[in-house]
Design a protein around this motif. Structure first.
Motif, PDB file in Angstrom:
ATOM      1  N   GLN A   4       0.827  -1.192   0.000  1.00 43.34           N
ATOM      2  CA  GLN A   4       0.000   0.000   0.000  1.00 43.34           C
ATOM      3  C   GLN A   4       0.867   1.249   0.000  1.00 43.34           C
ATOM      4  N   SER A   5       0.342   2.294  -0.622  1.00 39.35           N
ATOM      5  CA  SER A   5       1.017   3.588  -0.558  1.00 39.35           C
ATOM      6  C   SER A   5       0.744   4.218   0.798  1.00 39.35           C
ATOM      7  N   LYS A   6       1.699   5.004   1.262  1.00 37.91           N
ATOM      8  CA  LYS A   6       1.557   5.714   2.527  1.00 37.91           C
ATOM      9  C   LYS A   6       1.318   7.185   2.209  1.00 37.91           C
ATOM     10  N   VAL A   7       0.421   7.813   2.945  1.00 40.39           N
ATOM     11  CA  VAL A   7       0.085   9.209   2.730  1.00 40.39           C
ATOM     12  C   VAL A   7       0.300   9.979   4.033  1.00 40.39           C
ATOM     13  N   ILE A   8       0.951  11.133   3.907  1.00 38.90           N
ATOM     14  CA  ILE A   8       1.149  12.043   5.036  1.00 38.90           C
ATOM     15  C   ILE A   8       0.428  13.337   4.676  1.00 38.90           C
ATOM     16  N   ILE A   9      -0.433  13.818   5.579  1.00 33.07           N
ATOM     17  CA  ILE A   9      -1.274  14.979   5.287  1.00 33.07           C
ATOM     18  C   ILE A   9      -0.889  16.145   6.186  1.00 33.07           C
ATOM     19  N   PHE A  10      -0.691  17.305   5.570  1.00 34.43           N
ATOM     20  CA  PHE A  10      -0.340  18.540   6.272  1.00 34.43           C
ATOM     21  C   PHE A  10      -1.392  19.606   5.985  1.00 34.43           C
ATOM     22  N   ILE A  11      -1.517  20.555   6.891  1.00 34.81           N
ATOM     23  CA  ILE A  11      -2.341  21.743   6.669  1.00 34.81           C
ATOM     24  C   ILE A  11      -1.404  22.941   6.637  1.00 34.81           C
ATOM     25  N   ASP A  12      -1.517  23.753   5.616  1.00 35.94           N
ATOM     26  CA  ASP A  12      -0.705  24.954   5.427  1.00 35.94           C
ATOM     27  C   ASP A  12       0.779  24.600   5.472  1.00 35.94           C
ATOM     28  N   ASP A  13       1.573  25.369   6.181  1.00 35.22           N
ATOM     29  CA  ASP A  13       3.017  25.127   6.244  1.00 35.22           C
ATOM     30  C   ASP A  13       3.443  24.480   7.560  1.00 35.22           C
ATOM     31  N   GLN A  14       2.522  23.772   8.207  1.00 37.75           N
ATOM     32  CA  GLN A  14       2.856  23.128   9.478  1.00 37.75           C
ATOM     33  C   GLN A  14       3.881  22.023   9.260  1.00 37.75           C
ATOM     34  N   LEU A  15       4.791  21.902  10.220  1.00 38.39           N
ATOM     35  CA  LEU A  15       5.810  20.862  10.142  1.00 38.39           C
ATOM     36  C   LEU A  15       5.275  19.519  10.633  1.00 38.39           C
ATOM     37  N   ASP A  36     -10.805  30.899  10.197  1.00 37.99           N
ATOM     38  CA  ASP A  36     -11.489  31.237   8.949  1.00 37.99           C
ATOM     39  C   ASP A  36     -10.496  31.860   7.986  1.00 37.99           C
ATOM     40  N   GLY A  37     -10.644  31.527   6.717  1.00 39.19           N
ATOM     41  CA  GLY A  37      -9.766  32.088   5.700  1.00 39.19           C
ATOM     42  C   GLY A  37      -9.151  31.006   4.836  1.00 39.19           C
ATOM     43  N   PRO A  38      -8.207  31.406   3.977  1.00 42.09           N
ATOM     44  CA  PRO A  38      -7.597  30.450   3.042  1.00 42.09           C
ATOM     45  C   PRO A  38      -6.595  29.514   3.727  1.00 42.09           C
ATOM     46  N   HIS A  39      -6.586  28.289   3.284  1.00 44.87           N
ATOM     47  CA  HIS A  39      -5.661  27.265   3.775  1.00 44.87           C
ATOM     48  C   HIS A  39      -5.239  26.393   2.608  1.00 44.87           C
ATOM     49  N   VAL A  40      -4.238  25.542   2.833  1.00 42.24           N
ATOM     50  CA  VAL A  40      -3.776  24.606   1.813  1.00 42.24           C
ATOM     51  C   VAL A  40      -3.645  23.233   2.456  1.00 42.24           C
ATOM     52  N   LEU A  41      -4.293  22.251   1.834  1.00 37.66           N
ATOM     53  CA  LEU A  41      -4.152  20.861   2.249  1.00 37.66           C
ATOM     54  C   LEU A  41      -3.029  20.274   1.403  1.00 37.66           C
ATOM     55  N   LYS A  42      -1.962  19.814   2.066  1.00 39.43           N
ATOM     56  CA  LYS A  42      -0.809  19.267   1.355  1.00 39.43           C
ATOM     57  C   LYS A  42      -0.750  17.771   1.634  1.00 39.43           C
ATOM     58  N   ILE A  43      -0.780  16.981   0.564  1.00 37.32           N
ATOM     59  CA  ILE A  43      -0.763  15.525   0.685  1.00 37.32           C
ATOM     60  C   ILE A  43       0.522  15.014   0.059  1.00 37.32           C
ATOM     61  N   VAL A  44       1.326  14.336   0.861  1.00 36.49           N
ATOM     62  CA  VAL A  44       2.574  13.742   0.398  1.00 36.49           C
ATOM     63  C   VAL A  44       2.369  12.233   0.386  1.00 36.49           C
ATOM     64  N   SER A  45       2.576  11.626  -0.785  1.00 36.35           N
ATOM     65  CA  SER A  45       2.351  10.197  -0.938  1.00 36.35           C
ATOM     66  C   SER A  45       3.665   9.492  -1.240  1.00 36.35           C
ATOM     67  N   LYS A  46       3.842   8.316  -0.654  1.00 35.47           N
ATOM     68  CA  LYS A  46       4.998   7.466  -0.965  1.00 35.47           C
ATOM     69  C   LYS A  46       4.469   6.109  -1.380  1.00 35.47           C
ATOM     70  N   ASP A  47       4.884   5.670  -2.572  1.00 38.47           N
ATOM     71  CA  ASP A  47       4.458   4.344  -3.001  1.00 38.47           C
ATOM     72  C   ASP A  47       5.405   3.299  -2.407  1.00 38.47           C
ATOM     73  N   PRO A  48       5.073   2.018  -2.552  1.00 40.91           N
ATOM     74  CA  PRO A  48       5.912   0.970  -1.945  1.00 40.91           C
ATOM     75  C   PRO A  48       7.361   0.973  -2.423  1.00 40.91           C
ATOM     76  N   SER A  49       7.629   1.519  -3.621  1.00 43.57           N
ATOM     77  CA  SER A  49       9.015   1.545  -4.103  1.00 43.57           C
ATOM     78  C   SER A  49       9.784   2.757  -3.580  1.00 43.57           C
ATOM     79  N   LYS A  51       8.967   6.118  -4.204  1.00 37.85           N
ATOM     80  CA  LYS A  51       8.766   7.350  -4.965  1.00 37.85           C
ATOM     81  C   LYS A  51       7.746   8.228  -4.257  1.00 37.85           C
ATOM     82  N   GLU A  52       7.987   9.558  -4.325  1.00 39.77           N
ATOM     83  CA  GLU A  52       7.106  10.511  -3.659  1.00 39.77           C
ATOM     84  C   GLU A  52       6.309  11.325  -4.663  1.00 39.77           C
ATOM     85  N   GLY A  53       5.114  11.695  -4.252  1.00 41.22           N
ATOM     86  CA  GLY A  53       4.273  12.609  -5.010  1.00 41.22           C
ATOM     87  C   GLY A  53       3.658  13.606  -4.045  1.00 41.22           C
TER      88      GLY A  53
END
Length: 134
Positions: A4-15, A36-49, A51-53
């Motif tokens: 399975q691919s692993k996903v790490i989820i961030f909000i805005d620029d949080q570490l 309230d206001g604009p935000h960015v959902l950042k999803i970092v995915s790693k496949d079993p090999s 590779k990151e997306g």
């Protein structure tokens, strides 16, 4: 080895990520913890090999009361004294709708006044032209 691919989820620029999960999955994003206001959902995915997306999804949170302003618009050029109407109303909870304050009163648009004046003018013309005079 996990297929399975692993996903790490961030909000805005949080570490610190808000979630570490394996896909496919469903998770609940609690926007009550965000301002309230604009935000960015950042999803970092790693496949079993290994590779990151990365995918970034901008979104806007509006949990607080809605604010409606009449009398001034963004980037208006103004002078003198401005009558400005401000209304703010919340949506309550998800189970009941708050009718009180949920509609913003608005002034009558100028095109309505033009139609009324034209109708009154036509009615006066008709009365003076076609009704018998004593």
């Amino acid at each position: 080895m996990n297929n399975q691919s692993k996903v790490i989820i961030f909000i805005d620029d949080q570490l610190e990520p808000i979630a570490h999960i394996h896909t496919p999955t469903v998770f609940d994003l609690d926007t009550h913890k965000l301002t309230d206001g604009p935000h960015v959902l950042k999803i970092v995915s790693k496949d079993p090999s290994g590779k990151e997306g990365i995918r970034k999804i901008p979104f806007t949170v509006r949990n607080g009361p809605a604010i409606v302003v009449e009398g001034i618009k963004e980037n208006d050029m103004v002078d003198g004294i401005l009558p400005i109407m401000v209304n703010a109303y919340g949506k309550g909870d998800q189970r009941s709708f708050l009718i009180s304050g949920s509609e913003t009163p608005q002034s009558i648009p100028s095109w309505v006044w033009v139609i009324i004046i034209c109708f009154i003018g036509w009615a006066m013309y008709y009365l003076l032209r076609y009704l018998p005079h004593p």
